[in-house]
Write a protein that holds these residues in place. Structure first.
Motif, short mmCIF file in Angstrom:
data_model
loop_
_atom_site.label_atom_id
_atom_site.label_comp_id
_atom_site.label_asym_id
_atom_site.label_seq_id
_atom_site.Cartn_x
_atom_site.Cartn_y
_atom_site.Cartn_z
N LEU A 39 21.03 10.05 5.90
CA LEU A 39 20.97 8.76 6.80
C LEU A 39 19.57 8.64 7.65
CD1 LEU A 39 22.08 6.26 7.74
CD2 LEU A 39 23.20 7.24 9.60
N CYS A 40 19.27 9.84 8.15
CA CYS A 40 17.94 10.09 8.85
C CYS A 40 16.74 9.84 7.61
CB CYS A 40 18.04 11.61 9.46
SG CYS A 40 19.04 11.89 10.86
N SER A 41 17.00 10.75 6.73
CA SER A 41 16.11 10.32 5.62
C SER A 41 15.62 8.98 5.25
CB SER A 41 16.10 11.28 4.30
OG SER A 41 16.31 12.63 4.73
N LEU A 42 16.68 8.09 4.86
CA LEU A 42 16.47 6.81 4.52
C LEU A 42 16.03 6.01 5.77
CD1 LEU A 42 19.92 6.20 2.66
CD2 LEU A 42 17.68 6.59 1.74
N ARG A 43 16.41 6.11 7.00
CA ARG A 43 15.73 5.39 8.08
C ARG A 43 14.44 5.79 8.17
NH1 ARG A 43 20.68 6.52 12.43
NH2 ARG A 43 21.87 4.67 11.99
N PHE A 44 13.93 6.83 7.91
CA PHE A 44 12.42 7.41 8.04
C PHE A 44 11.60 6.70 6.85
CE2 PHE A 44 9.01 10.15 6.63
CZ PHE A 44 8.11 10.11 7.69
N ALA A 45 12.50 6.72 5.69
CA ALA A 45 11.81 5.91 4.34
C ALA A 45 11.57 4.76 4.65
CB ALA A 45 12.64 6.16 3.33
N ALA A 46 12.42 3.87 5.35
CA ALA A 46 12.39 2.42 5.71
C ALA A 46 11.24 2.19 6.66
CB ALA A 46 13.88 1.70 6.25
N ARG A 47 11.00 3.09 7.66
CA ARG A 47 9.73 2.85 8.51
C ARG A 47 8.62 2.91 7.53
NH1 ARG A 47 10.44 3.75 14.14
NH2 ARG A 47 12.20 2.80 14.70
N VAL A 48 8.47 4.03 6.61
CA VAL A 48 7.28 4.03 5.88
C VAL A 48 7.14 3.05 5.02
CG1 VAL A 48 6.32 5.65 4.05
CG2 VAL A 48 7.89 6.87 5.87
N ASN A 49 8.07 2.46 4.55
CA ASN A 49 8.01 1.26 3.66
C ASN A 49 7.23 0.19 4.52
OD1 ASN A 49 7.69 -0.01 1.06
ND2 ASN A 49 10.24 -0.46 1.35
N ASN A 54 0.80 -1.25 0.11
CA ASN A 54 0.01 -0.03 0.01
C ASN A 54 1.14 1.35 0.02
OD1 ASN A 54 -2.15 -1.45 -0.08
ND2 ASN A 54 -2.54 -1.58 2.16
N ILE A 55 1.87 1.45 0.94
CA ILE A 55 2.80 2.61 0.97
C ILE A 55 3.86 2.06 0.30
CG2 ILE A 55 4.15 4.16 2.41
CD1 ILE A 55 2.03 4.27 4.18
N ARG A 56 4.22 2.48 -0.90
CA ARG A 56 5.41 2.06 -1.53
C ARG A 56 6.26 3.30 -1.46
NH1 ARG A 56 3.15 1.25 -7.34
NH2 ARG A 56 5.30 0.81 -7.88
N VAL A 57 7.86 2.99 -1.64
CA VAL A 57 8.78 4.09 -1.20
C VAL A 57 9.71 4.12 -2.26
CG1 VAL A 57 10.62 4.98 0.22
CG2 VAL A 57 8.54 3.82 1.24
N PHE A 58 9.89 5.12 -3.09
CA PHE A 58 11.07 5.07 -4.18
C PHE A 58 12.25 6.13 -3.51
CE2 PHE A 58 8.18 4.47 -8.05
CZ PHE A 58 8.05 3.08 -7.48
N CYS A 59 13.43 5.77 -3.85
CA CYS A 59 14.45 6.69 -3.57
C CYS A 59 15.13 7.25 -4.62
CB CYS A 59 15.36 5.84 -2.65
SG CYS A 59 16.93 6.77 -2.24
N ARG A 60 15.47 8.80 -4.59
CA ARG A 60 16.10 9.25 -5.68
C ARG A 60 17.32 10.09 -5.33
NH1 ARG A 60 13.73 13.25 -10.23
NH2 ARG A 60 15.49 13.01 -12.09
N VAL A 61 18.41 9.76 -5.83
CA VAL A 61 19.71 10.52 -5.40
C VAL A 61 20.04 11.49 -6.46
CG1 VAL A 61 22.09 10.29 -5.24
CG2 VAL A 61 20.65 8.39 -4.65
N ARG A 62 20.10 12.70 -5.91
CA ARG A 62 20.26 14.14 -6.50
C ARG A 62 21.51 14.12 -7.38
NH1 ARG A 62 23.08 18.47 -5.85
NH2 ARG A 62 23.26 18.34 -3.59
N THR A 99 16.89 -1.01 1.39
CA THR A 99 16.33 -1.58 0.38
C THR A 99 14.85 -1.10 0.25
OG1 THR A 99 17.37 -3.71 0.63
CG2 THR A 99 15.48 -3.72 -0.97
N PHE A 100 14.45 -0.52 -0.83
CA PHE A 100 13.11 0.00 -1.25
C PHE A 100 12.37 -0.75 -2.39
CE2 PHE A 100 15.72 3.40 1.00
CZ PHE A 100 15.19 3.43 2.03
N ASP A 101 11.28 -0.19 -2.88
CA ASP A 101 10.50 -0.57 -3.96
C ASP A 101 11.52 -0.39 -5.22
OD1 ASP A 101 8.15 -1.71 -2.94
OD2 ASP A 101 7.88 0.13 -2.03
N LYS A 102 11.85 0.99 -5.26
CA LYS A 102 12.77 1.24 -6.44
C LYS A 102 13.75 2.43 -6.01
CE LYS A 102 13.79 1.47 -10.78
NZ LYS A 102 14.27 0.15 -11.62
#
Length: 813
Positions: free
Chosen positions: A780-790, A455-463, A502-505
């Motif tokens: 690192l804080c953003s990625l940890r938060f995204a893992a919680r969301v995923n 239901n909640i998918r997480v995509f990570c993008r590196v600038r 690890t994320f969905d994409k």
């Protein structure tokens, strides 16, 4: 005169023989062409044959007119003017006729009432009937062309459906491959844990042997007894921990087996749906092939019938001209005969008078007798010419009868064409129904795939690295190349330590805007299908959130691309009976205050001044109803009908949005931007209604005061942004732990996004990170938060459909 009569009789006999052979050969040609495959060279040969026959007919007609020129030379001008006047009157009469299906049927069923003695009137009726029949055939040919264009459009739709089905099959195959890779990774992990278990058992056995040795040497080693006892206690504790670990591994193994069985059932269901889709695709392809063959045969019949009809019309015209000339010559011969009969009667009367008067006029009487004999011979020759003309008139009547037979045959062929056209229309309706069923199946498969992905998918993008980042910037991001984490894993290096996620994409710094949108295009499609969709960007300031969502004029972001896809798809679905109404609204949350971005900036400032002075202004209250929809009072709603209108609204909103300059970003967004598009869809054929909502959110970036150097208003904005993002983190942590109370009301941002985070919405989060080594802590804080969301589960998405008029208010859920 006798030679002239013989030549005309021979010409009429040859014409009759040629006409009969043409009538007998044409049906054979038509029936033969129906059983052959369509080819272009035979059409050319058939065209040349018709041209040659027309040339011969023209030469014969020219010869006839040259032979009759002495008989019609006196009245030529008069006849030409009369004929032109009659043709002009007929053209004016036929110009006002309008044909339809009923008029053509009435024309075909019409029976001509011919008079026996009025040959000229009968010929006029036949000419009028042939002209009206020609117009009716022209109308039927136009209808045939319209049906051909409709068939081409349906063929194009079928081709589009085939490409869409093939693309769906490829997506499903890729998804199955990912599932197999994940299963192999889990098997490897299970083998590794079993080996660790065996090592623990061996260690336990070694400890037992050491204890036996210690007991044997207890007498001699009394001084080391205390140390051995301590080691024994430590070993016992380690054995207990290892046994507990073994139990947990067994439980984890059972859960993996259950999950594997669930994946296998889902895989079997997807395979069944794939087989059904393949069967339907094969039936559609077979129908298309049969329709194409039928269309080619009809086209060949149409060409042959046109050629025969043109030839019949030309022959009929030539016969009409010939009959007219014969009638004129017959009339002249009759007038000459009557005149000569009168002269003979006068001469005989003179002879009788002169016999009574005197016998001296015997010589004159003999002369007159000679003259009367010459006249009688002339009358006999003219009588022979009259017989020849009667014979020619009979042959002309025979030709007219043959023309009537050809017209009847063309009428029967026209009826067959109408039956074929009705069959094609019914086949076209069946194909349209198959297209509608295929579209329904596509929606069902698409929603099933999204539900399987979570239901909640997480995509990570590196600038990408910017010129301001510095040349000697250390690389802190790497991408694993293992099969199970390819395209989904990212490693962050901080202080020499690696943190894997690890994320969905995962999109690296080389990914384009088009690549990013391609991954979410199917999720945007769900909004048109009647689902609530929410996509929001999260990350620190300067990590590329606004670039991802809005983009630039030459590199458009997710919001303009999503809206363009919505409009293109809604226009394409109009062919299936769908009509859509779209409403847009845009707001920002600035310092825990909602602002309407579709109002002028001065109006928002006046509202702020009124609220501070205690005067009631626009309140912008957030309310949730029982259906999970969210409404904001006093918010501007705009009906949009094109991409150009949306683009102008986005430009207006970007100019009204709050931005500021900090030490980390030249143009830092100082507010949370929320774009909402509500979609109302109605299918007039099935009376089905859908209501979907698309929320596209650009969150303000988190930042540290030590790095941003914010003071004054910027300091207040930073504190408000960090507070709202902290409230969002609290909501995510509560959802991940499945707590009874989730603090949605701690911030206006979380309260506005409550249906997206805790309801039946399809939600996707973009976490944007910066590749700078100085920003490794924030990344690192953003990625940890995204893992919680995923890891959050918010419920199964629900499609909003109804068979009644929908509510006209906008929703953010």
């Amino acid at each position: 005169m006798e030679n002239l009569a013989k030549r005309s009789a021979q010409r009429s006999a040859k014409e009759n023989i040629r006409w009969v052979s043409l009538v007998l050969v044409l049906p054979v040609m038509v029936t033969g062409n129906q059983n052959k495959a369509p080819r272009s060279p035979p059409a050319k040969r058939r065209g040349t044959a018709v041209d040659v026959s027309l040339d011969k007919r023209g030469k014969i007609g020219a010869g006839r007119t040259t032979g009759r020129q002495p008989l019609v030379e006196a009245n030529h001008k008069k006849d030409v003017s009369g004929t032109s006047d009659m043709e002009g009157a007929k053209a004016s009469e036929n110009a006002g006729v309008v044909f339809g299906k009923e008029e053509v049927e009435a024309l075909l069923n019409e029976v001509l009432k011919l008079k026996k003695l009025d040959a000229k009137g009968n010929m006029q009726l036949m000419a009028d009937y042939s002209k009206r029949l020609k117009l009716g055939l022209k109308w039927s040919f136009q209808e045939q062309e319209k049906l051909q264009t409709e068939l081409e459009s349906s063929r194009k739709k079928c081709v589009d459906t085939e490409t869409e089905m093939e693309r769906k099959v490829l997506d499903l195959n890729s998804f199955l491959l990912n599932l197999k890779n994940e299963n192999a990774a889990l098997d490897e992990k299970l083998a590794k844990e079993s080996s660790e278990k065996l090592d623990a058992l061996n260690l336990h056995r070694l400890e037992k042997e050491a204890r036996v040795v210690a007991e044997r040497f207890q007498a001699s080693l009394s001084e080391d007894l205390e140390n051995i006892r301590n080691e024994k206690l430590a070993a016992d504790k380690q054995v207990i921990s290892l046994s507990e670990t073994y139990k947990r591994l067994q439980e984890y193994n059972t859960s993996l087996q259950q999950y594997n069985s669930k994946l296998q059932t889902d895989l079997s269901a997807v395979n069944e749906t794939l087989t059904k889709v393949e069967k339907e695709k094969l039936t559609v392809v077979e129908n298309l092939s049969t329709l194409r063959g039928h269309y080619n045969s009809l086209h060949e019949q149409l060409i042959s019938s046109r050629a025969s009809l043109d030839e019949a019309v030309n022959q009929k015209k030539s016969l009409e001209d010939e009959v007219k000339c014969l009638r004129e010559e017959l009339q002249k011969v009759r007038e000459d005969r009557d005149r000569q009969i009168v002269q003979v009667q006068g001469l005989t009367a003179d002879i009788l008078r002169r016999k009574e008067v005197t016998e001296k006029s015997i010589i004159d009487l003999e002369n007159l007798a000679a003259k009367s004999q010459a006249l009688q011979e002339r009358c006999s020759s003219q009588a022979e010419q009259i017989c020849v003309l009667h014979h020619q008139l009979a042959t002309a009547n025979d030709k007219l009868k043959m023309t009537d037979l050809s017209v009847i045959e063309s009428k029967s062929k026209h009826e067959e064409y109408e039956k074929t056209i009705s069959e094609l229309r019914s086949n076209l309706a069946d194909m349209e129904q198959q297209l509608i069923n295929g579209e329904k199946l596509r929606k069902k498969l698409h929603n099933t795939i999204l539900e399987l992905k979570g239901n909640i998918r997480v995509f990570c993008r590196v600038r990408p690295s910017l010129p301001d980042d510095g040349v000697a910037s250390e690389v802190i991001v790497s991408y694993p190349t293992a099969t199970e984490s390819l395209g989904r894993g990212i490693d962050l290096i901080q202080s020499g330590q690696k943190y894997p996620f690890t994320f969905d994409k995962v999109f690296n710094h080389e990914a384009s805007q088009e690549d990013v949108f391609l991954e979410i295009s199917q999720l945007v499609q769900s909004a048109l299908d009647g689902y609530k969709v929410c996509i929001f960007a999260y990350g620190q300031t300067g990590s590329g959130k606004t670039y991802t969502m809005m983009g630039k004029p030459d590199r458009r972001g997710l919001i303009p691309r999503s809206l363009e896809q919505i409009f293109q798809t809604s226009q394409a679905l109009t062919a299936q009976g769908w009509k859509y109404k779209l409403q847009a609204s845009m707001l920002e949350i600035y310092n825990e205050t909602i602002r309407d971005l579709l109002l002028p900036k001065s109006s928002n400032m006046m509202d702020v001044v009124r609220n501070e002075s205690g005067v009631a202004g626009r309140q912008y209250a957030i309310k949730h109803d029982s259906d999970g929809n969210t409404h904001v009072s006093d918010l501007t709603l705009v009906d949009v009908c094109s991409v150009r209108e949306i683009s102008s609204l986005l430009e207006q909103a970007s100019q009204s949005r709050s931005v500021g300059k900090t030490q980390m970003n030249e143009q830092s967004s100082r507010s949370h931007f929320v774009f909402t598009l509500r979609i109302f869809g109605v299918n007039e054929s099935t009376e089905q209604q859908v209501q979907g909502v698309l929320n596209l959110i650009d969150l303000a970036g988190s930042e540290r005061l030590s790095r941003s150097g914010a003071t004054g208003d910027r300091l207040k904005e930073t504190q408000s942004i960090n507070k709202s993002l902290s409230a969002l983190a609290d909501v995510i942590f509560a959802l991940a732990k499945k707590e009874d109370h989730v603090p949605f009301r701690n911030s206006k941002l979380t309260y506005l996004l409550q249906p997206c985070l805790g309801g039946d919405s399809k939600t996707l989060m973009f976490v944007n990170i910066s590749p700078e080594s100085s920003s490794s802590g924030e990344s690192l804080c953003s990625l940890r938060f995204a893992a919680r969301v995923n890891a959050c589960e918010i419920g199964i998405p629900r499609r909003q459909t109804a068979m009644r008029p929908l509510d006209s208010r906008l929703s953010y859920g």
